[in-house]
Design a protein around this motif. Sequence first.
Motif, short mmCIF file in Angstrom:
data_model
loop_
_atom_site.label_atom_id
_atom_site.label_comp_id
_atom_site.label_asym_id
_atom_site.label_seq_id
_atom_site.Cartn_x
_atom_site.Cartn_y
_atom_site.Cartn_z
N LEU A 23 14.83 -15.20 -7.62
CA LEU A 23 13.92 -16.18 -7.01
C LEU A 23 14.66 -17.18 -6.13
O LEU A 23 14.14 -17.63 -5.10
N ILE A 24 15.89 -17.51 -6.50
CA ILE A 24 16.68 -18.43 -5.68
C ILE A 24 17.04 -17.78 -4.34
O ILE A 24 17.04 -18.45 -3.30
N MET A 25 17.32 -16.50 -4.35
CA MET A 25 17.61 -15.81 -3.09
C MET A 25 16.39 -15.84 -2.18
O MET A 25 16.51 -16.04 -0.97
N PHE A 26 15.20 -15.66 -2.77
CA PHE A 26 13.99 -15.78 -1.96
C PHE A 26 13.80 -17.21 -1.47
O PHE A 26 13.39 -17.43 -0.33
N SER A 27 14.09 -18.19 -2.31
CA SER A 27 13.94 -19.58 -1.86
C SER A 27 14.92 -19.90 -0.75
O SER A 27 14.60 -20.65 0.17
N LEU A 28 16.11 -19.32 -0.79
CA LEU A 28 17.08 -19.50 0.29
C LEU A 28 16.54 -18.89 1.59
O LEU A 28 16.66 -19.49 2.67
N TRP A 29 15.92 -17.74 1.49
CA TRP A 29 15.32 -17.11 2.66
C TRP A 29 14.20 -17.98 3.23
O TRP A 29 14.11 -18.19 4.44
N TYR A 30 13.37 -18.52 2.34
CA TYR A 30 12.30 -19.41 2.81
C TYR A 30 12.87 -20.69 3.42
O TYR A 30 12.34 -21.23 4.38
N TYR A 31 13.96 -21.19 2.86
CA TYR A 31 14.62 -22.36 3.42
C TYR A 31 15.09 -22.06 4.85
O TYR A 31 14.91 -22.87 5.76
N MET A 32 15.69 -20.90 5.04
CA MET A 32 16.20 -20.54 6.36
C MET A 32 15.07 -20.36 7.37
O MET A 32 15.27 -20.55 8.57
N LYS A 33 13.89 -19.99 6.90
CA LYS A 33 12.73 -19.85 7.78
C LYS A 33 11.93 -21.15 7.90
O LYS A 33 10.91 -21.17 8.56
N ALA A 34 12.39 -22.21 7.24
CA ALA A 34 11.73 -23.53 7.22
C ALA A 34 10.33 -23.47 6.60
O ALA A 34 9.44 -24.20 7.00
#
Length: 167
Positions: free
Chosen positions: A95-106
């Motif tokens: 889930l953290i990897m997905f949250s990192l991806w969402y962070y990168m996409k703002a």
Amino acid sequence: PNKTKNKKPCVNKFFFQFIMVFLLLFLSFEHLTFIFRLTFCLILPIPLIKIYHLISFNNIQVILHLPILFLWNQSFFAQSHIFMAVEPKTFAYFLIMFSLWYYMKAEYQRMIICLMLASYFHILVGGYAFIYLLLSTLVSQKGKNLREVIILGAIYLMSILPLHIII
């Protein structure tokens, strides 16, 4: 003797315990371990592929990056293996990897949702990632949307408040 027994349930890994106890009613521990390890090996690359695609890594860069990330330390927090371990941290890392991806996409709302779920799998891993990503959001926006960042932080903290009350 009874004073040394901890009668308090370990609620900081609530989702993991719920999933494991339910599935252990139907499967042996060995079968469950095999199924989860196979599942983790199949689903953990999904957010990594999305992150690599977002930062435009080619295949050579991915091949060079993976051994550095996963063979040397294979950990973000708490020195735990990401891929082959069947423990709450593995769910939280996914889930953290997905949250990192969402962070990168703002997409900060989705990032917070993933961090909340990660915290319910493992409070420390989810909490550390929340602190890092929220501070990164604040720094990357240079204080422009301070109100939004504060609201996202408050939503996260309110959502994990039941864990803090019980712990």
